[in-house]
Scaffold this motif. Structure first.
Motif, PDB file in Angstrom:
ATOM      1  N   TYR A 142       0.853  -1.186   0.000  1.00  0.00           N
ATOM      2  CA  TYR A 142       0.000   0.000   0.000  1.00  0.00           C
ATOM      3  C   TYR A 142       0.888   1.236   0.000  1.00  0.00           C
ATOM      4  O   TYR A 142       1.680   1.443   0.913  1.00  0.00           O
ATOM      5  N   GLN A 143       0.764   2.069  -1.049  1.00  0.00           N
ATOM      6  CA  GLN A 143       1.754   3.143  -1.224  1.00  0.00           C
ATOM      7  C   GLN A 143       1.158   4.539  -1.280  1.00  0.00           C
ATOM      8  O   GLN A 143       1.880   5.509  -1.116  1.00  0.00           O
ATOM      9  N   GLY A 144      -0.136   4.681  -1.524  1.00  0.00           N
ATOM     10  CA  GLY A 144      -0.736   6.010  -1.589  1.00  0.00           C
ATOM     11  C   GLY A 144      -0.300   6.778  -2.827  1.00  0.00           C
ATOM     12  O   GLY A 144       0.529   7.679  -2.740  1.00  0.00           O
ATOM     13  N   ILE A 145      -0.865   6.414  -3.981  1.00  0.00           N
ATOM     14  CA  ILE A 145      -0.481   7.036  -5.255  1.00  0.00           C
ATOM     15  C   ILE A 145      -1.663   7.841  -5.790  1.00  0.00           C
ATOM     16  O   ILE A 145      -2.773   7.310  -5.910  1.00  0.00           O
ATOM     17  N   PHE A 146      -1.423   9.123  -6.106  1.00  0.00           N
ATOM     18  CA  PHE A 146      -2.514  10.034  -6.460  1.00  0.00           C
ATOM     19  C   PHE A 146      -2.081  10.963  -7.604  1.00  0.00           C
ATOM     20  O   PHE A 146      -0.889  11.171  -7.829  1.00  0.00           O
ATOM     21  N   PRO A 147      -3.081  11.562  -8.303  1.00  0.00           N
ATOM     22  CA  PRO A 147      -2.757  12.400  -9.474  1.00  0.00           C
ATOM     23  C   PRO A 147      -1.937  13.640  -9.111  1.00  0.00           C
ATOM     24  O   PRO A 147      -2.130  14.236  -8.057  1.00  0.00           O
ATOM     25  N   LYS A 148      -1.060  14.025 -10.035  1.00  0.00           N
ATOM     26  CA  LYS A 148      -0.173  15.169  -9.774  1.00  0.00           C
ATOM     27  C   LYS A 148      -0.941  16.490  -9.726  1.00  0.00           C
ATOM     28  O   LYS A 148      -0.433  17.486  -9.197  1.00  0.00           O
ATOM     29  N   THR A 149      -2.154  16.496 -10.267  1.00  0.00           N
ATOM     30  CA  THR A 149      -2.944  17.739 -10.245  1.00  0.00           C
ATOM     31  C   THR A 149      -3.236  18.182  -8.806  1.00  0.00           C
ATOM     32  O   THR A 149      -3.623  19.322  -8.574  1.00  0.00           O
ATOM     33  N   LEU A 150      -3.030  17.303  -7.848  1.00  0.00           N
ATOM     34  CA  LEU A 150      -3.335  17.629  -6.446  1.00  0.00           C
ATOM     35  C   LEU A 150      -2.185  18.344  -5.733  1.00  0.00           C
ATOM     36  O   LEU A 150      -2.337  18.748  -4.582  1.00  0.00           O
ATOM     37  N   LEU A 151      -1.037  18.485  -6.420  1.00  0.00           N
ATOM     38  CA  LEU A 151       0.159  19.026  -5.746  1.00  0.00           C
ATOM     39  C   LEU A 151      -0.133  20.233  -4.873  1.00  0.00           C
ATOM     40  O   LEU A 151       0.186  20.249  -3.678  1.00  0.00           O
ATOM     41  N   SER A 152      -0.755  21.281  -5.469  1.00  0.00           N
ATOM     42  CA  SER A 152      -0.924  22.503  -4.668  1.00  0.00           C
ATOM     43  C   SER A 152      -1.986  22.308  -3.587  1.00  0.00           C
ATOM     44  O   SER A 152      -1.836  22.807  -2.466  1.00  0.00           O
ATOM     45  N   ASP A 153      -3.040  21.534  -3.879  1.00  0.00           N
ATOM     46  CA  ASP A 153      -4.046  21.241  -2.840  1.00  0.00           C
ATOM     47  C   ASP A 153      -3.403  20.600  -1.614  1.00  0.00           C
ATOM     48  O   ASP A 153      -3.831  20.797  -0.485  1.00  0.00           O
ATOM     49  N   HIS A 194       9.445  20.108  -6.178  1.00  0.00           N
ATOM     50  CA  HIS A 194       9.831  18.787  -5.650  1.00  0.00           C
ATOM     51  C   HIS A 194       9.183  17.642  -6.419  1.00  0.00           C
ATOM     52  O   HIS A 194       9.396  16.477  -6.081  1.00  0.00           O
ATOM     53  N   PHE A 195       8.375  17.972  -7.416  1.00  0.00           N
ATOM     54  CA  PHE A 195       7.753  16.914  -8.206  1.00  0.00           C
ATOM     55  C   PHE A 195       8.739  16.432  -9.273  1.00  0.00           C
ATOM     56  O   PHE A 195       8.649  16.765 -10.441  1.00  0.00           O
ATOM     57  N   THR A 196       9.725  15.655  -8.836  1.00  0.00           N
ATOM     58  CA  THR A 196      10.743  15.098  -9.736  1.00  0.00           C
ATOM     59  C   THR A 196      10.891  13.619  -9.410  1.00  0.00           C
ATOM     60  O   THR A 196      10.512  13.177  -8.314  1.00  0.00           O
ATOM     61  N   TYR A 244       6.240   7.739 -11.577  1.00  0.00           N
ATOM     62  CA  TYR A 244       5.587   7.559 -12.869  1.00  0.00           C
ATOM     63  C   TYR A 244       4.478   8.591 -13.097  1.00  0.00           C
ATOM     64  O   TYR A 244       3.326   8.252 -13.342  1.00  0.00           O
ATOM     65  N   ASP A 245       4.874   9.856 -12.968  1.00  0.00           N
ATOM     66  CA  ASP A 245       3.991  10.985 -13.258  1.00  0.00           C
ATOM     67  C   ASP A 245       2.841  11.140 -12.264  1.00  0.00           C
ATOM     68  O   ASP A 245       1.869  11.834 -12.531  1.00  0.00           O
ATOM     69  N   GLN A 246       2.930  10.484 -11.116  1.00  0.00           N
ATOM     70  CA  GLN A 246       1.931  10.665 -10.062  1.00  0.00           C
ATOM     71  C   GLN A 246       2.643  10.997  -8.742  1.00  0.00           C
ATOM     72  O   GLN A 246       3.865  10.859  -8.644  1.00  0.00           O
ATOM     73  N   ILE A 247       1.837  11.396  -7.751  1.00  0.00           N
ATOM     74  CA  ILE A 247       2.415  11.655  -6.426  1.00  0.00           C
ATOM     75  C   ILE A 247       2.344  10.354  -5.627  1.00  0.00           C
ATOM     76  O   ILE A 247       1.293   9.727  -5.575  1.00  0.00           O
ATOM     77  N   CYS A 248       3.454   9.962  -5.006  1.00  0.00           N
ATOM     78  CA  CYS A 248       3.450   8.748  -4.197  1.00  0.00           C
ATOM     79  C   CYS A 248       3.824   9.123  -2.760  1.00  0.00           C
ATOM     80  O   CYS A 248       4.942   9.529  -2.481  1.00  0.00           O
ATOM     81  N   PHE A 249       2.848   8.980  -1.859  1.00  0.00           N
ATOM     82  CA  PHE A 249       3.075   9.355  -0.453  1.00  0.00           C
ATOM     83  C   PHE A 249       4.224   8.547   0.149  1.00  0.00           C
ATOM     84  O   PHE A 249       5.090   9.082   0.830  1.00  0.00           O
ATOM     85  N   LEU A 250       4.178   7.223  -0.087  1.00  0.00           N
ATOM     86  CA  LEU A 250       5.188   6.387   0.563  1.00  0.00           C
ATOM     87  C   LEU A 250       6.582   6.731   0.050  1.00  0.00           C
ATOM     88  O   LEU A 250       7.535   6.830   0.820  1.00  0.00           O
TER      89      LEU A 250
END
Ligand code: ADP
Length: 476
Positions: free
Chosen positions: A162-173, A180-182, A189-195
């Motif tokens: 379980y890794q918590g992967i979400f769309p990058k459009t949420l960055l500022s929210d 830091h989105f690198t 893979y072009d998404q935000i991963c919490f873990l």
């Protein structure tokens, strides 16, 4: 040593998996060693109730999607606990249901963990921020993104699946700086991963067994292995303990015949009672296997369905207690009709029956494909039911097969098979049946060895405390 623990479960109030047990038991063991520990958890209704009376500490008119308050109370065991009270996020529903606000709920909790870590509360500030699993894994990242003094951060992985992967459009929210989105940071893979964010920014990483700590660096284990391998010097595996106040056959209210090492004969009475309760043939000589498990693919229970005919031929029995929907659940529901008196299934979550399975079955089956630590094999051992497990993760570290013992070394405490195949599972099943029939004394010796193992939380608590000391020494 002041420590802030952030997570999302607390046994018995909010419990989905082993994380809940750890969040409840480890703080008490650390407290016994002199640590000054506080918890941060979501303001789930069950927790708001359990921690009352609560005093307000801070509030935010808009914390990622609504007004929120931070409250301070105490758990029934007396541990100070901060609760993030945000009714739209945490007021209803199971802890991890898939919903539109999932990333904001847990980012908000992580953000508060970082803030509390940095600023403390009324003179209490932690040396260590210890966060557990993906829902709070953004906290070390939020800490790192702000200049100034901060506590050292430890991230514990209870399950890498379980890794918590979400769309990058949420960055500022989610108040995450776009720079830091690198791929070296928040991006997966072009998404935000919490873990991943936590793995990059935590000072140290731990997981719940030494073998799992090695396995998760292996490419065959799927994503994040490269990052974990690159951080191997900061990665450690510490086995979970067992709460001996709850998981013991002596004085156990769920068992018709409580017992201990000196009254092991009473297990036979519990076995007969379990056979009766489940509609299995009341046969003291039938080797009784049991499963207490979620029906998740990682648990390998599909293999058990394939060996049912063999199990019946061997004169053995199987009791299944589990839930999880899907094809596995239907197959286990149907199995007793094919093997009446030999196979029984109870679909659902039943703590009392789980104790009776550990206290009455001869063998607990844990054929997991992956198992970070695993608790059921530890409970089985505490109750003198021998675990039969696959060689993976924490199962490898806690169960010793007779074939793997050496003279003068530790004694056998269960049965282990290697590959997640029907053939390997069947081989271990045959070995267990043969030993049960032909060598009752050896079986008894294994039961005694299993029951006598040290499963206390004291040992892991000392390991965590050593780790905290190493972290604070390094960060100054
Ligand atoms: P996981 O956390 O992956 O589910 P663990 O072995 O770490 O696996 O923990 C499982 C815990 O849940 C154990 O305490 C086990 O007794 C309990 N459990 C699992 N399924 C059931 C069930 N159907 N009824 C009662 N307890 C269950």
């Amino acid at each position: 040593m002041r420590i802030l623990f952030a997570g999302t479960e607390l046994y018995p109030h909010v419990a989905v998996g082993g994380l809940a047990d750890v969040m409840a038991a480890l703080p008490l063991a650390l407290r016994d060693l002199g640590a000054d520990l506080r918890l941060l958890l979501p303001g789930f209704p069950a927790l708001l109730q359990a921690a009352a009376p609560l005093s307000p500490i801070r509030q935010w008119p808009d914390l990622m999607g609504g007004g929120a308050r931070l409250l301070l109370g105490r758990t029934p065991a007396g541990v100070p606990v901060y609760l993030l009270d945000q009714p739209t996020f945490f007021g209803s529903g199971p802890p991890y249901e898939d919903r539109a606000d999932t990333p904001r709920r847990f980012a908000a909790l992580s953000w508060v963990a970082a803030l509390l870590g940095r600023e403390g509360d009324d003179g209490w500030g932690p040396h260590i921020l210890h966060v557990h699993d993906w829902p709070v894994a953004l906290a070390p990242a939020y800490l790192a993104f702000e200049p100034g003094p901060r506590p050292a951060a430890l991230l514990t992985i209870h399950n890498l699946a379980y890794q918590g992967i979400f769309p990058k459009t949420l960055l500022s929210d989610l108040r995450l700086p776009p720079e830091h989105f690198t791929p070296a940071d928040l991006e997966y893979y072009d998404q935000i991963c919490f873990l991943k964010a936590g793995l990059v920014h935590a000072d140290r990483i731990s997981t719940v067994s030494p073998t799992y700590a090695r396995e998760i660096q292996d490419p065959s284990k799927g994503g994040l292995h490269g990052l974990l391998a690159s951080r191997r010097r900061d990665l450690v595996g510490i086995l979970n303990g067992v709460d001996a106040g709850v998981w013991t056959p002596s004085g156990n209210l769920h068992l018709a015949f409580p017992y201990d090492l000196d009254r092991l004969d009473r297990r036979a009475l519990n076995k007969a009672a379990l056979q009766r309760e489940l509609g299995l043939r009341e046969d003291p000589d039938a080797l009784l296997f049991a499963i207490v498990s979620r029906f998740a693919p990682q648990k390998g229970l599909d293999l058990v369905l394939d060996i049912l005919p063999r199990l019946a031929r061997l004169g053995a029995q199987l009791a299944v207690l589990g839930q999880g929907g899907g094809a596995l659940e239907s197959a286990f529901r149907a199995a007793p009709r094919r093997f009446p008196g030999r196979v029984a299934a109870r679909i659902g979550y039943d703590t009392g029956l789980s104790h009776r399975c550990y206290g009455g079955a001869d063998v607990i089956l844990v054929p997991s494909r992956e198992e970070p630590c695993g608790l059921t094999q530890l409970y089985a051992q505490a109750y003198g039911a021998l675990p039969l497990v696959r060689r993976t993760g924490g199962l490898t570290d806690t169960v010793l097969d007779p074939d793997d013992t050496r003279p003068g070394g530790p004694p056998a405490t269960g049965f282990v098979f290697n590959e997640a195949t029907v053939a390997d599972l069947a081989g271990a099943l045959d070995r267990a049946c043969a030993r049960y029939r032909s060598d009752p004394a050896a079986w008894r010796t294994m039961q005694r060895a299993a029951m006598s193992q040290d499963r206390s939380w004291d040992r892991p608590a000392r390991a965590y405390l050593d780790l905290y000391h190493a972290m604070t020494a390094r960060s100054g």
